[in-house]
Design a protein around this motif. Structure first.
Motif, PDB file in Angstrom:
ATOM      1  N   ALA A  54       0.794  -1.326   0.117  1.00 11.08           N
ATOM      2  CA  ALA A  54       0.042  -0.161  -0.123  1.00 11.08           C
ATOM      3  C   ALA A  54       0.929   1.194  -0.174  1.00 11.08           C
ATOM      4  N   SER A  55       1.906   1.226   0.849  1.00 13.98           N
ATOM      5  CA  SER A  55       2.879   2.509   0.858  1.00 13.98           C
ATOM      6  C   SER A  55       3.641   2.592  -0.387  1.00 13.98           C
ATOM      7  N   THR A  56       4.071   1.474  -1.060  1.00 16.06           N
ATOM      8  CA  THR A  56       4.601   1.501  -2.474  1.00 16.06           C
ATOM      9  C   THR A  56       3.671   2.113  -3.232  1.00 16.06           C
ATOM     10  N   ARG A  57       2.381   1.680  -3.492  1.00 18.61           N
ATOM     11  CA  ARG A  57       1.466   2.179  -4.426  1.00 18.61           C
ATOM     12  C   ARG A  57       1.374   3.638  -4.089  1.00 18.61           C
ATOM     13  N   MET A  58       0.935   4.035  -2.814  1.00 20.09           N
ATOM     14  CA  MET A  58       0.994   5.461  -2.666  1.00 20.09           C
ATOM     15  C   MET A  58       2.153   6.340  -3.307  1.00 20.09           C
ATOM     16  N   GLU A  59       3.257   5.644  -3.055  1.00 16.20           N
ATOM     17  CA  GLU A  59       4.429   6.427  -3.472  1.00 16.20           C
ATOM     18  C   GLU A  59       4.482   6.758  -4.929  1.00 16.20           C
ATOM     19  N   GLU A  60       4.094   5.416  -5.659  1.00 15.38           N
ATOM     20  CA  GLU A  60       4.071   5.530  -7.252  1.00 15.38           C
ATOM     21  C   GLU A  60       2.919   6.552  -7.513  1.00 15.38           C
ATOM     22  N   LYS A  61       1.501   6.602  -6.882  1.00 19.38           N
ATOM     23  CA  LYS A  61       0.847   7.605  -7.253  1.00 19.38           C
ATOM     24  C   LYS A  61       1.298   8.979  -7.001  1.00 19.38           C
ATOM     25  N   THR A  62       1.763   9.475  -6.123  1.00 24.05           N
ATOM     26  CA  THR A  62       2.477  10.700  -5.650  1.00 24.05           C
ATOM     27  C   THR A  62       3.357  10.912  -7.015  1.00 24.05           C
ATOM     28  N   ALA A  72       1.482  11.613 -10.159  1.00 23.15           N
ATOM     29  CA  ALA A  72       0.842  13.030  -9.942  1.00 23.15           C
ATOM     30  C   ALA A  72       1.732  13.957 -10.101  1.00 23.15           C
ATOM     31  N   TRP A  73       2.666  14.087  -9.530  1.00 28.98           N
ATOM     32  CA  TRP A  73       3.873  14.915  -9.918  1.00 28.98           C
ATOM     33  C   TRP A  73       4.426  15.133 -11.321  1.00 28.98           C
ATOM     34  N   GLY A  74       4.268  13.718 -11.890  1.00 28.86           N
ATOM     35  CA  GLY A  74       4.856  13.769 -13.054  1.00 28.86           C
ATOM     36  C   GLY A  74       3.927  14.509 -14.131  1.00 28.86           C
ATOM     37  N   VAL A  84       1.607  16.731 -13.304  1.00 30.28           N
ATOM     38  CA  VAL A  84       1.754  18.344 -12.791  1.00 30.28           C
ATOM     39  C   VAL A  84       2.808  18.916 -13.650  1.00 30.28           C
ATOM     40  N   ILE A  85       3.985  18.334 -13.806  1.00 32.02           N
ATOM     41  CA  ILE A  85       5.134  19.011 -14.247  1.00 32.02           C
ATOM     42  C   ILE A  85       5.065  18.940 -15.901  1.00 32.02           C
ATOM     43  N   GLY A  86       4.450  17.777 -16.365  1.00 35.58           N
ATOM     44  CA  GLY A  86       3.992  17.667 -17.818  1.00 35.58           C
ATOM     45  C   GLY A  86       3.201  18.503 -18.308  1.00 35.58           C
ATOM     46  N   LEU A  87       1.864  18.778 -17.600  1.00 35.07           N
ATOM     47  CA  LEU A  87       0.841  19.761 -17.959  1.00 35.07           C
ATOM     48  C   LEU A  87       1.516  21.049 -17.988  1.00 35.07           C
ATOM     49  N   THR A  88       2.185  21.505 -16.854  1.00 32.76           N
ATOM     50  CA  THR A  88       2.805  22.917 -17.036  1.00 32.76           C
ATOM     51  C   THR A  88       3.537  23.386 -18.064  1.00 32.76           C
ATOM     52  N   LEU A  89       4.514  22.366 -18.143  1.00 31.68           N
ATOM     53  CA  LEU A  89       5.614  22.455 -19.324  1.00 31.68           C
ATOM     54  C   LEU A  89       4.635  22.325 -20.685  1.00 31.68           C
ATOM     55  N   GLY A  90       3.441  21.499 -20.675  1.00 31.75           N
ATOM     56  CA  GLY A  90       3.029  21.376 -21.934  1.00 31.75           C
ATOM     57  C   GLY A  90       2.155  22.794 -22.291  1.00 31.75           C
ATOM     58  N   TYR A  91       1.596  23.322 -21.343  1.00 31.92           N
ATOM     59  CA  TYR A  91       0.727  24.694 -21.411  1.00 31.92           C
ATOM     60  C   TYR A  91       1.930  25.700 -21.805  1.00 31.92           C
ATOM     61  N   LEU A  92       2.916  25.786 -21.116  1.00 28.30           N
ATOM     62  CA  LEU A  92       3.822  26.834 -21.396  1.00 28.30           C
ATOM     63  C   LEU A  92       4.413  26.658 -22.979  1.00 28.30           C
ATOM     64  N   ALA A  93       4.607  25.386 -23.276  1.00 28.35           N
ATOM     65  CA  ALA A  93       5.101  25.269 -24.513  1.00 28.35           C
ATOM     66  C   ALA A  93       4.026  25.565 -25.587  1.00 28.35           C
ATOM     67  N   LYS A 146      -4.982  21.154 -10.769  1.00 31.49           N
ATOM     68  CA  LYS A 146      -5.666  20.931  -9.561  1.00 31.49           C
ATOM     69  C   LYS A 146      -6.035  19.446  -9.329  1.00 31.49           C
ATOM     70  N   ASP A 147      -6.330  18.862 -10.709  1.00 29.86           N
ATOM     71  CA  ASP A 147      -6.687  17.548 -10.566  1.00 29.86           C
ATOM     72  C   ASP A 147      -5.568  16.467 -10.062  1.00 29.86           C
ATOM     73  N   TYR A 148      -4.448  16.963 -10.370  1.00 30.08           N
ATOM     74  CA  TYR A 148      -3.245  16.149 -10.036  1.00 30.08           C
ATOM     75  C   TYR A 148      -2.294  16.587  -8.994  1.00 30.08           C
ATOM     76  N   SER A 149      -2.724  17.670  -8.112  1.00 27.19           N
ATOM     77  CA  SER A 149      -2.062  18.188  -7.035  1.00 27.19           C
ATOM     78  C   SER A 149      -2.993  18.847  -6.036  1.00 27.19           C
ATOM     79  N   ASN A 150      -2.218  19.443  -4.960  1.00 20.81           N
ATOM     80  CA  ASN A 150      -3.251  20.193  -3.889  1.00 20.81           C
ATOM     81  C   ASN A 150      -3.515  21.398  -4.621  1.00 20.81           C
ATOM     82  N   ILE A 151      -4.493  22.275  -3.965  1.00 18.76           N
ATOM     83  CA  ILE A 151      -4.887  23.425  -4.347  1.00 18.76           C
ATOM     84  C   ILE A 151      -3.630  24.441  -4.454  1.00 18.76           C
ATOM     85  N   THR A 152      -2.853  24.412  -3.419  1.00 18.62           N
ATOM     86  CA  THR A 152      -1.607  25.498  -3.354  1.00 18.62           C
ATOM     87  C   THR A 152      -0.729  25.350  -4.479  1.00 18.62           C
TER      88      THR A 152
END
Length: 282
Positions: free
Chosen positions: A8-16, A19-21, A23-32, A175-181
């Protein structure tokens, strides 16, 4: 630690990590996409169509025309990006009706924000060290051509398309892949980069945070459209109808007081907006 707990812990880390992947991909995609579109439009208008004099004069005298064309294309691309993934940009934006108290307080905050902005930009120290801010406003807002078009654009079109692109598309996607902040800060970062000017971008980053808070609180893009539209209309009004010149004649000491008062009232207005949100919407 049991095997189930470890899995369960491993799956949670993979999910996190996933999600960050995203978030970074979407940010770079929108910028590009947005940056690429911006440079493509600049190249088209000022290189490919360089000899089309009427067009060049129109875009020189009405720089907002370029901005409107650019952000309209951004809205179309953002909508297509949502559609291909089975999502609805309009539904994500949440164009819900806002009540009269929200409208009044939002406009009050915007007026205070505009007075603070015009005052700070005209501090002698700011004009000497950061002339880009006043030059940017002058380029956009002080054109003599078509003042009604300028006012209409700043009051309706620009806030509408910008809020759909940045608060509607970018924020809701992140927001769908990260927290609001994280989503707030990253959409503000994308908004800042899209200004194509460092100092203006920094100011836009801060403004974006103020814009998005009312959107989050009242779950309606009308709220963030209203605060940006009211602020822009007030800024151009202060510049066009003499407040800017009057402030300069008063000198820095008076402008410091005006800026402090405007900022205090702006924060107070935000506090009452937050109280209204907690009482009616939370």
């Amino acid at each position: 630690m049991s095997m189930d707990t470890t899995i369960a812990s491993t799956r949670m880390e993979e999910k996190t990590q996933t999600a960050w992947g995203k978030v970074i991909g979407l940010t770079l995609g929108y910028l590009a996409v947005y940056v690429g579109l911006g440079y493509a439009l600049i190249f088209l208008l000022f290189d490919v169509l360089l000899d089309v004099k009427p067009l060049q004069e129109a875009f020189y005298n009405l720089p907002l025309l370029t901005a409107l064309l650019y952000f309209t294309l951004c809205v179309i691309l953002s909508d297509l990006f949502f559609r291909v993934r089975g999502k609805s940009l309009i539904r994500a934006c949440q164009f819900r009706k806002i009540d009269k108290t929200t409208i009044f307080l939002t406009v009050f905050v915007a007026v205070c924000m505009s007075i603070f902005t015009v005052t700070v930009v005209n501090f002698s120290s700011v004009k000497a060290t950061l002339p880009e801010l006043d030059n940017y406003m002058a380029w956009i807002m002080d054109k003599e051509a078509a003042p009604l078009f300028l006012l209409f654009s700043l009051a309706i079109i620009v806030p509408f398309v910008e809020e759909i692109v940045f608060r509607g598309a970018v924020y809701n996607d992140l927001k769908d892949y990260s927290n609001i902040t994280v989503a707030i800060l990253l959409q503000a970062f994308v908004y800042a980069v899209m200004q194509f000017e460092l100092i203006v971008g920094i100011y836009s980053f801060v403004s974006s945070v103020f814009y998005i808070m009312v959107y989050i609180w009242f779950r309606s893009l009308w709220a963030s459209i209203l605060i940006q539209a009211s602020s822009l209309v007030c800024v151009i009004s202060w510049r066009r109808f003499g407040l800017k010149d009057q402030l300069v004649t008063w000198g820095d000491d008076i402008m410091y007081l005006v800026a402090a008062l405007a900022f205090t009232l702006m924060i107070t207005g935000y506090f009452f907006l937050w109280k209204h949100y907690k009482r009616k919407y939370a």
